[in-house]
Write a protein that holds these residues in place. Structure first.
Motif, PDB file in Angstrom:
ATOM      1  N   LYS A 156       0.834  -1.197   0.000  1.00 20.46           N
ATOM      2  CA  LYS A 156       0.000   0.000   0.000  1.00 20.46           C
ATOM      3  C   LYS A 156       0.875   1.255   0.000  1.00 20.46           C
ATOM      4  CE  LYS A 156      -4.024   1.638   2.599  1.00 20.46           C
ATOM      5  NZ  LYS A 156      -4.749   1.477   3.871  1.00 20.46           N
ATOM      6  N   GLU A 157       0.408   2.306  -0.676  1.00 19.43           N
ATOM      7  CA  GLU A 157       1.154   3.566  -0.736  1.00 19.43           C
ATOM      8  C   GLU A 157       1.157   4.253   0.625  1.00 19.43           C
ATOM      9  OE1 GLU A 157       1.001   6.879  -4.077  1.00 19.43           O
ATOM     10  OE2 GLU A 157      -0.726   7.040  -2.713  1.00 19.43           O
ATOM     11  N   LEU A 158       2.345   4.645   1.074  1.00 18.51           N
ATOM     12  CA  LEU A 158       2.490   5.307   2.368  1.00 18.51           C
ATOM     13  C   LEU A 158       1.969   6.742   2.278  1.00 18.51           C
ATOM     14  CD1 LEU A 158       3.641   5.198   5.279  1.00 18.51           C
ATOM     15  CD2 LEU A 158       5.819   5.967   4.331  1.00 18.51           C
ATOM     16  N   ARG A 159       1.056   7.114   3.193  1.00  9.90           N
ATOM     17  CA  ARG A 159       0.445   8.444   3.193  1.00  9.90           C
ATOM     18  C   ARG A 159       0.510   9.010   4.614  1.00  9.90           C
ATOM     19  NH1 ARG A 159      -2.331   8.848  -1.553  1.00  9.90           N
ATOM     20  NH2 ARG A 159      -3.601  10.622  -0.884  1.00  9.90           N
ATOM     21  N   VAL A 160       1.160  10.176   4.756  1.00 15.65           N
ATOM     22  CA  VAL A 160       1.392  10.764   6.078  1.00 15.65           C
ATOM     23  C   VAL A 160       0.994  12.241   6.067  1.00 15.65           C
ATOM     24  CG1 VAL A 160       3.125  11.311   7.837  1.00 15.65           C
ATOM     25  CG2 VAL A 160       3.310   9.178   6.524  1.00 15.65           C
ATOM     26  N   ILE A 161       0.280  12.647   7.114  1.00 12.61           N
ATOM     27  CA  ILE A 161      -0.021  14.070   7.331  1.00 12.61           C
ATOM     28  C   ILE A 161       0.928  14.598   8.409  1.00 12.61           C
ATOM     29  CG2 ILE A 161      -1.639  15.252   8.885  1.00 12.61           C
ATOM     30  CD1 ILE A 161      -3.766  15.051   6.865  1.00 12.61           C
ATOM     31  N   ILE A 162       1.475  15.786   8.167  1.00 17.56           N
ATOM     32  CA  ILE A 162       2.318  16.463   9.158  1.00 17.56           C
ATOM     33  C   ILE A 162       1.701  17.827   9.425  1.00 17.56           C
ATOM     34  CG2 ILE A 162       4.610  17.375   9.689  1.00 17.56           C
ATOM     35  CD1 ILE A 162       5.792  15.290   7.821  1.00 17.56           C
ATOM     36  N   ILE A 177     -10.149  17.455   4.882  1.00 17.72           N
ATOM     37  CA  ILE A 177      -8.790  17.200   4.386  1.00 17.72           C
ATOM     38  C   ILE A 177      -8.396  15.746   4.639  1.00 17.72           C
ATOM     39  CG2 ILE A 177      -6.337  17.714   4.796  1.00 17.72           C
ATOM     40  CD1 ILE A 177      -7.294  20.654   5.424  1.00 17.72           C
ATOM     41  N   ILE A 178      -8.693  15.258   5.842  1.00 14.67           N
ATOM     42  CA  ILE A 178      -8.305  13.895   6.219  1.00 14.67           C
ATOM     43  C   ILE A 178      -9.134  12.864   5.462  1.00 14.67           C
ATOM     44  CG2 ILE A 178      -8.355  12.277   8.174  1.00 14.67           C
ATOM     45  CD1 ILE A 178      -7.590  14.969   9.832  1.00 14.67           C
ATOM     46  N   ARG A 179     -10.419  13.151   5.265  1.00 15.96           N
ATOM     47  CA  ARG A 179     -11.276  12.245   4.490  1.00 15.96           C
ATOM     48  C   ARG A 179     -10.769  12.103   3.051  1.00 15.96           C
ATOM     49  NH1 ARG A 179     -15.704  14.614   5.565  1.00 15.96           N
ATOM     50  NH2 ARG A 179     -15.962  15.815   3.647  1.00 15.96           N
ATOM     51  N   GLN A 180     -10.323  13.220   2.473  1.00 20.66           N
ATOM     52  CA  GLN A 180      -9.836  13.195   1.090  1.00 20.66           C
ATOM     53  C   GLN A 180      -8.439  12.601   0.965  1.00 20.66           C
ATOM     54  OE1 GLN A 180     -10.210  17.354   0.058  1.00 20.66           O
ATOM     55  NE2 GLN A 180     -12.395  17.194  -0.407  1.00 20.66           N
ATOM     56  N   PHE A 181      -7.544  12.913   1.909  1.00 21.88           N
ATOM     57  CA  PHE A 181      -6.151  12.467   1.789  1.00 21.88           C
ATOM     58  C   PHE A 181      -5.951  11.026   2.268  1.00 21.88           C
ATOM     59  CE2 PHE A 181      -1.720  12.297   3.431  1.00 21.88           C
ATOM     60  CZ  PHE A 181      -1.057  12.514   2.228  1.00 21.88           C
ATOM     61  N   LYS A 182      -6.758  10.598   3.239  1.00 22.70           N
ATOM     62  CA  LYS A 182      -6.684   9.240   3.792  1.00 22.70           C
ATOM     63  C   LYS A 182      -5.288   8.907   4.348  1.00 22.70           C
ATOM     64  CE  LYS A 182     -10.255   7.362   0.706  1.00 22.70           C
ATOM     65  NZ  LYS A 182     -10.584   8.622   0.026  1.00 22.70           N
ATOM     66  N   PRO A 183      -4.811   9.660   5.324  1.00 13.42           N
ATOM     67  CA  PRO A 183      -3.481   9.375   5.881  1.00 13.42           C
ATOM     68  C   PRO A 183      -3.454   8.065   6.654  1.00 13.42           C
ATOM     69  CG  PRO A 183      -4.599  11.005   7.230  1.00 13.42           C
ATOM     70  CD  PRO A 183      -5.477  10.777   6.022  1.00 13.42           C
ATOM     71  N   MET A 184      -2.291   7.427   6.667  1.00  9.34           N
ATOM     72  CA  MET A 184      -2.086   6.203   7.447  1.00  9.34           C
ATOM     73  C   MET A 184      -1.468   6.515   8.805  1.00  9.34           C
ATOM     74  SD  MET A 184      -0.521   4.260   4.178  1.00  9.34           S
ATOM     75  CE  MET A 184       0.067   2.791   5.002  1.00  9.34           C
ATOM     76  N   ALA A 185      -0.892   7.722   8.934  1.00  8.15           N
ATOM     77  CA  ALA A 185      -0.333   8.185  10.204  1.00  8.15           C
ATOM     78  C   ALA A 185      -0.304   9.706  10.175  1.00  8.15           C
ATOM     79  CB  ALA A 185       1.070   7.621  10.424  1.00  8.15           C
ATOM     80  N   ALA A 186      -0.317  10.300  11.373  1.00  9.58           N
ATOM     81  CA  ALA A 186      -0.281  11.761  11.481  1.00  9.58           C
ATOM     82  C   ALA A 186       0.820  12.172  12.456  1.00  9.58           C
ATOM     83  CB  ALA A 186      -1.623  12.294  11.966  1.00  9.58           C
ATOM     84  N   VAL A 187       1.497  13.282  12.110  1.00  9.61           N
ATOM     85  CA  VAL A 187       2.569  13.821  12.942  1.00  9.61           C
ATOM     86  C   VAL A 187       2.205  15.247  13.340  1.00  9.61           C
ATOM     87  CG1 VAL A 187       5.027  14.429  13.048  1.00  9.61           C
ATOM     88  CG2 VAL A 187       4.283  12.456  11.675  1.00  9.61           C
ATOM     89  N   GLY A 188       2.304  15.556  14.628  1.00 10.31           N
ATOM     90  CA  GLY A 188       2.084  16.921  15.104  1.00 10.31           C
ATOM     91  C   GLY A 188       3.372  17.464  15.686  1.00 10.31           C
ATOM     92  N   VAL A 189       3.767  18.661  15.255  1.00 12.74           N
ATOM     93  CA  VAL A 189       5.030  19.249  15.720  1.00 12.74           C
ATOM     94  C   VAL A 189       4.804  20.446  16.640  1.00 12.74           C
ATOM     95  CG1 VAL A 189       6.356  18.459  13.721  1.00 12.74           C
ATOM     96  CG2 VAL A 189       5.215  20.693  13.638  1.00 12.74           C
ATOM     97  N   GLY A 190       3.550  20.684  17.046  1.00 10.78           N
ATOM     98  CA  GLY A 190       3.240  21.849  17.869  1.00 10.78           C
ATOM     99  C   GLY A 190       2.808  23.021  17.005  1.00 10.78           C
TER     100      GLY A 190
END
Length: 371
Positions: free
Chosen positions: A3-9, A91-104
């Protein structure tokens, strides 16, 4: 794993949040070139320019912080939070991330809240020795929390914490140049002791005032200075310097893009105590005088600075005292080779290498379901 890796930052607001975020994205792409990475930031903040400049797509949310002085204005802030939550869901519904990163930063709140509610694994990265409000609120929902300082279990669940350090700008580590060549690059004497003054991209009023008040001291010191004034203060400082005799030992610039070369040129650095800057000093073993900004949440820069000072790895000057004492302390330190050696050795012990790689590995494990 086909599966294609998809990440939100998500996050931003300052360079201290944005540089680590981009470093993490670069590390993920280095391991998985086909990975799709989407940033989510706050409209009107610097991430909306810096992230596209680094080659990544970013979506902006209309979120802002609470105004503690004018409480009625927070009605608008509450509306913006509600709107940002709705936009984050889309945004999340459309992008379908597999993981999310928050940097503050403001945007990471709604983004990671929505991801956690949808069962998307979340990682937060806390740069400072004193946790920010957004990250403290997100900690309960996060699967992993990457930190740069010991003792962070006073803010976060201990079983989620991973000591990774802060990712830093790669050009700081890649400056393959001698101190003599670096000084020549700035048009300075290659053999003279050199102090680098930096106050962030916008500048630091106190640091600048400390220099302007003591130009005579600089002129007589036999030491040369590279002075990043910041764009906000640059024109006024140049105007004031025009009224002075020529000062070839003072290299003045509004912004330094090649910071790795500037660090190489310096025997000593004077800086604010932002987490990203401190991480850079630790990795390159650079002696530093820290002047924490008093204008930050929870006075976290002072706490960052004291984490080093308590290990004899940095010199601390209080912001309110800096205009009187900073330049004299800098000249005393830069002319004390034994002091510089001790500071360099001690700060180098605190550096954590390959932080972006370590965080990227954790993100990838979360994305593939290997918690």
């Amino acid at each position: 794993m086909d599966k294609e890796l998809r990440v939100i930052i998500s996050g931003g607001g300052t360079g201290g949040h944005i540089f680590p975020a981009i470093s993490i994205a670069n590390a993920i792409k280095a391991k998985h070139p086909e990975a799709k990475i989407l940033f989510v930031g706050a409209l009107g903040r610097m991430e909306m320019q810096r992230v596209p400049a680094a080659g990544y797509e970013i979506k902006g949310l209309p979120i802002s912080g609470f105004d503690r002085r004018h409480l009625l204005k927070n009605i608008v802030v509450l509306y913006r939070i509600w709107k940002s939550q709705r936009m984050a869901r889309r945004i999340i519904r459309q992008f379908k991330p597999m993981a999310a990163v928050g940097v503050g930063g403001y945007a990471s709140g709604p983004t990671l809240n929505v991801c956690a509610d949808k069962g998307i694994p979340c990682l937060i990265q806390e740069q400072n020795s004193y946790a920010g409000v957004t990250n403290k609120l997100l900690a309960k929902k996060a699967d992993k929390i990457c930190v740069a300082y010991e003792g962070m279990d006073r803010f976060f669940p201990a079983d989620k914490i991973i000591m990774t350090g802060n990712p830093v700008r790669q050009n700081v580590l890649d400056a393959n140049i001698t101190p003599e060549e670096a000084r020549k690059h700035f048009g300075l004497d290659p053999q003279r002791k050199t102090v680098l003054l930096i106050g962030g991209s916008l500048g630091a009023r106190t640091v600048n005032e400390s220099v302007i008040r003591h130009l005579d001291l600089i002129r007589e010191s036999g030491v040369q200075f590279i002075w990043q004034t910041g764009k906000y203060y640059h024109a006024e400082i140049l105007r004031q310097l025009k009224e002075q005799p020529e000062m070839p030992m003072l290299k003045v610039t509004d912004f330094i893009s090649e910071m790795g070369i500037a660090y190489q040129a310096a025997d000593l650095v004077i800086s604010r105590a932002g987490a990203s800057s401190i991480s850079e000093f630790c990795l390159i073993g650079k002696p530093v005088i820290l002047v924490p900004s008093p204008n930050v949440a929870e006075d976290h820069q002072t706490k960052n600075a004291m984490a080093l000072v308590n290990r004899n790895a940095a010199i601390y000057v209080k912001d309110s005292e800096a205009p009187e004492v900073l330049l004299r302390q800098a000249l005393e330190a830069v002319n004390n080779d034994e002091k510089l050696k001790v500071l360099s050795e001690n700060i180098l012990k605190l550096g954590l290498k390959n932080s972006a790689d370590a965080i990227a590995d954790e993100v990838i494990k979360l994305a593939w379901g290997n918690k």
